[in-house]
Design a protein around this motif. Structure first.
Motif, mmCIF file in Angstrom:
data_model
loop_
_atom_site.group_PDB
_atom_site.id
_atom_site.type_symbol
_atom_site.label_atom_id
_atom_site.label_comp_id
_atom_site.label_asym_id
_atom_site.label_seq_id
_atom_site.Cartn_x
_atom_site.Cartn_y
_atom_site.Cartn_z
ATOM 1 N N ILE A 186 0.314 -1.070 0.028
ATOM 2 C CA ILE A 186 -0.169 0.080 -0.542
ATOM 3 C C ILE A 186 0.482 1.144 0.309
ATOM 4 C CG2 ILE A 186 -1.965 1.428 0.788
ATOM 5 C CD1 ILE A 186 -2.568 -1.105 2.385
ATOM 6 N N PRO A 187 0.638 1.451 -1.087
ATOM 7 C CA PRO A 187 1.803 2.797 -1.064
ATOM 8 C C PRO A 187 1.196 4.114 -0.440
ATOM 9 C CG PRO A 187 1.389 2.416 -2.991
ATOM 10 C CD PRO A 187 0.992 1.864 -2.781
ATOM 11 N N PHE A 188 1.924 5.262 -0.295
ATOM 12 C CA PHE A 188 1.684 6.049 1.026
ATOM 13 C C PHE A 188 1.620 7.507 -0.445
ATOM 14 C CE2 PHE A 188 1.665 10.381 3.498
ATOM 15 C CZ PHE A 188 0.458 10.563 3.115
ATOM 16 N N GLU A 189 0.956 8.288 -1.384
ATOM 17 C CA GLU A 189 1.201 8.871 -1.986
ATOM 18 C C GLU A 189 0.806 10.044 -2.103
ATOM 19 O OE1 GLU A 189 -1.596 6.917 -5.210
ATOM 20 O OE2 GLU A 189 -0.415 5.431 -5.958
ATOM 21 N N LYS A 190 1.804 11.159 -3.227
ATOM 22 C CA LYS A 190 1.644 12.354 -2.494
ATOM 23 C C LYS A 190 0.286 13.139 -2.673
ATOM 24 C CE LYS A 190 4.206 16.587 -4.416
ATOM 25 N NZ LYS A 190 5.424 17.067 -5.547
ATOM 26 N N GLU A 191 0.213 13.224 -2.737
ATOM 27 C CA GLU A 191 -1.618 13.653 -2.936
ATOM 28 C C GLU A 191 -2.821 13.009 -2.419
ATOM 29 O OE1 GLU A 191 -1.827 16.835 -3.075
ATOM 30 O OE2 GLU A 191 -0.020 16.606 -4.125
ATOM 31 N N MET A 192 -2.631 11.260 -1.547
ATOM 32 C CA MET A 192 -3.753 11.110 -0.763
ATOM 33 C C MET A 192 -3.905 11.147 0.187
ATOM 34 S SD MET A 192 -3.394 6.882 0.462
ATOM 35 C CE MET A 192 -3.354 6.322 -1.392
ATOM 36 N N SER A 193 -5.119 11.315 0.783
ATOM 37 C CA SER A 193 -5.771 12.377 1.885
ATOM 38 C C SER A 193 -5.597 10.386 2.576
ATOM 39 C CB SER A 193 -7.854 12.381 1.755
ATOM 40 O OG SER A 193 -7.907 10.962 1.595
ATOM 41 N N PHE A 194 -5.674 11.731 4.273
ATOM 42 C CA PHE A 194 -4.683 10.309 5.947
ATOM 43 C C PHE A 194 -6.644 9.449 5.511
ATOM 44 C CE2 PHE A 194 -2.499 13.370 8.161
ATOM 45 C CZ PHE A 194 -1.572 12.768 7.853
ATOM 46 N N GLU A 195 -7.949 9.919 5.318
ATOM 47 C CA GLU A 195 -8.881 8.872 5.005
ATOM 48 C C GLU A 195 -8.860 7.819 4.497
ATOM 49 O OE1 GLU A 195 -14.003 10.199 4.971
ATOM 50 O OE2 GLU A 195 -12.065 11.488 3.802
ATOM 51 N N LEU A 196 -8.277 8.030 2.605
ATOM 52 C CA LEU A 196 -8.337 7.294 1.808
ATOM 53 C C LEU A 196 -6.975 6.334 2.500
ATOM 54 C CD1 LEU A 196 -8.415 5.288 -0.418
ATOM 55 C CD2 LEU A 196 -7.568 7.267 -1.699
ATOM 56 N N TYR A 197 -5.970 6.487 2.801
ATOM 57 C CA TYR A 197 -4.897 5.693 3.432
ATOM 58 C C TYR A 197 -5.332 4.667 4.542
ATOM 59 C CZ TYR A 197 -0.083 4.565 4.517
ATOM 60 O OH TYR A 197 1.308 3.724 5.235
ATOM 61 N N ASP A 198 -6.085 5.384 5.948
ATOM 62 C CA ASP A 198 -6.678 5.186 6.488
ATOM 63 C C ASP A 198 -7.038 3.725 6.589
ATOM 64 O OD1 ASP A 198 -4.628 6.821 8.423
ATOM 65 O OD2 ASP A 198 -6.842 8.075 9.179
ATOM 66 N N GLU A 199 -7.985 3.933 5.191
ATOM 67 C CA GLU A 199 -8.949 3.251 4.693
ATOM 68 C C GLU A 199 -8.367 1.752 3.915
ATOM 69 O OE1 GLU A 199 -12.462 2.941 0.719
ATOM 70 O OE2 GLU A 199 -12.282 4.386 2.624
ATOM 71 N N LYS A 200 -7.238 2.343 3.382
ATOM 72 C CA LYS A 200 -6.697 1.018 2.969
ATOM 73 C C LYS A 200 -5.771 0.295 3.864
ATOM 74 C CE LYS A 200 -6.204 3.530 -1.173
ATOM 75 N NZ LYS A 200 -5.707 2.979 -3.212
ATOM 76 N N ILE A 201 -5.751 1.059 4.772
ATOM 77 C CA ILE A 201 -4.611 0.083 5.668
ATOM 78 C C ILE A 201 -5.816 -0.564 6.406
ATOM 79 C CG2 ILE A 201 -3.164 0.700 7.615
ATOM 80 C CD1 ILE A 201 -1.425 1.216 5.414
ATOM 81 N N SER A 202 -6.468 0.040 7.365
ATOM 82 C CA SER A 202 -7.280 -0.630 7.576
ATOM 83 C C SER A 202 -8.551 -2.280 6.648
ATOM 84 C CB SER A 202 -8.598 0.713 8.054
ATOM 85 O OG SER A 202 -9.660 -0.607 9.182
ATOM 86 N N SER A 203 -8.347 -1.580 5.794
ATOM 87 C CA SER A 203 -9.366 -2.914 4.988
ATOM 88 C C SER A 203 -8.310 -3.868 4.977
ATOM 89 C CB SER A 203 -9.384 -2.600 3.360
ATOM 90 O OG SER A 203 -9.418 -3.363 2.618
ATOM 91 N N ALA A 204 -6.770 -3.701 4.844
ATOM 92 C CA ALA A 204 -5.303 -5.020 4.700
ATOM 93 C C ALA A 204 -5.310 -5.664 6.186
ATOM 94 C CB ALA A 204 -4.404 -3.919 3.995
ATOM 95 N N MET A 205 -5.625 -4.498 7.030
ATOM 96 C CA MET A 205 -5.367 -5.489 8.552
ATOM 97 C C MET A 205 -6.488 -6.450 8.747
ATOM 98 S SD MET A 205 -4.106 -1.915 11.072
ATOM 99 C CE MET A 205 -2.544 -1.223 10.909
ATOM 100 N N ASP A 206 -7.886 -5.946 8.495
ATOM 101 C CA ASP A 206 -8.916 -6.432 8.654
ATOM 102 C C ASP A 206 -9.091 -7.953 7.185
ATOM 103 O OD1 ASP A 206 -10.731 -4.451 9.904
ATOM 104 O OD2 ASP A 206 -11.070 -3.528 8.752
ATOM 105 N N ARG A 207 -8.429 -7.662 6.122
ATOM 106 C CA ARG A 207 -8.456 -8.943 5.859
ATOM 107 C C ARG A 207 -7.244 -10.131 6.373
ATOM 108 N NH1 ARG A 207 -4.558 -9.058 0.191
ATOM 109 N NH2 ARG A 207 -3.860 -11.811 0.157
#
Length: 146
Positions: free
Chosen positions: A33-54
């Protein structure tokens, strides 16, 4: 299986994922999961949380590029209510290979903190500094072999 989540600034995550594939082949349970330059914390947290839930109920390590950086801090915050997750900063290829090999061998994980400490130690042991020294080996010695 051990869940492996790789994250960091820019192309760090995808680069380490490709490196891991080159060294050990395809490994089940790897998410980059890359943390991209213009990525919001909300979107980033959603991706990390989804992976952890997986990986709910599965021992999971989150590998980040810099301890104290945004990827580390966001992952650490999201791991607070997940006993099966540990977040590691300063990730390197040796740490990922060690984790992947343990996962592929279906190693039983009794203690998540112990696993995290073992993987950190593996990363440290594989760091070194090379210094060229002309006093080390004579050219004639090298030609002779072992």
């Amino acid at each position: 299986m051990i869940g492996i989540i790789i994250t960091g600034h820019g192309g760090f995550a995808s680069g380490l994922e490709e490196n891991l594939k080159m060294l050990v082949g395809n490994v089940d349970g790897v998410v980059a999961i890359p943390f991209e330059k213009e990525m919001s914390f909300e979107l980033y947290d959603e991706k990390i949380s989804s992976a952890m839930d997986r990986f709910a109920g599965v021992p999971t390590l989150v590998f980040t590029d810099i301890t104290g950086g945004t990827p580390f801090n966001r992952a650490a915050m999201l791991s607070l209510k997940r006993e099966n997750v540990r977040v590691l900063g300063g990730a390197n290829a040796a740490m990922l290979v060690d984790t992947a090999m343990r996962s592929m061998m279906d190693e039983e994980i009794a203690d998540m903190t112990e696993l995290a400490e073992d993987i950190l130690a593996s990363g440290r042991e594989n760091m070194s500094c090379y210094k060229l020294s002309t006093n080390c080996v004579e050219v004639a010695d090298m030609e002779a072999g072992i």
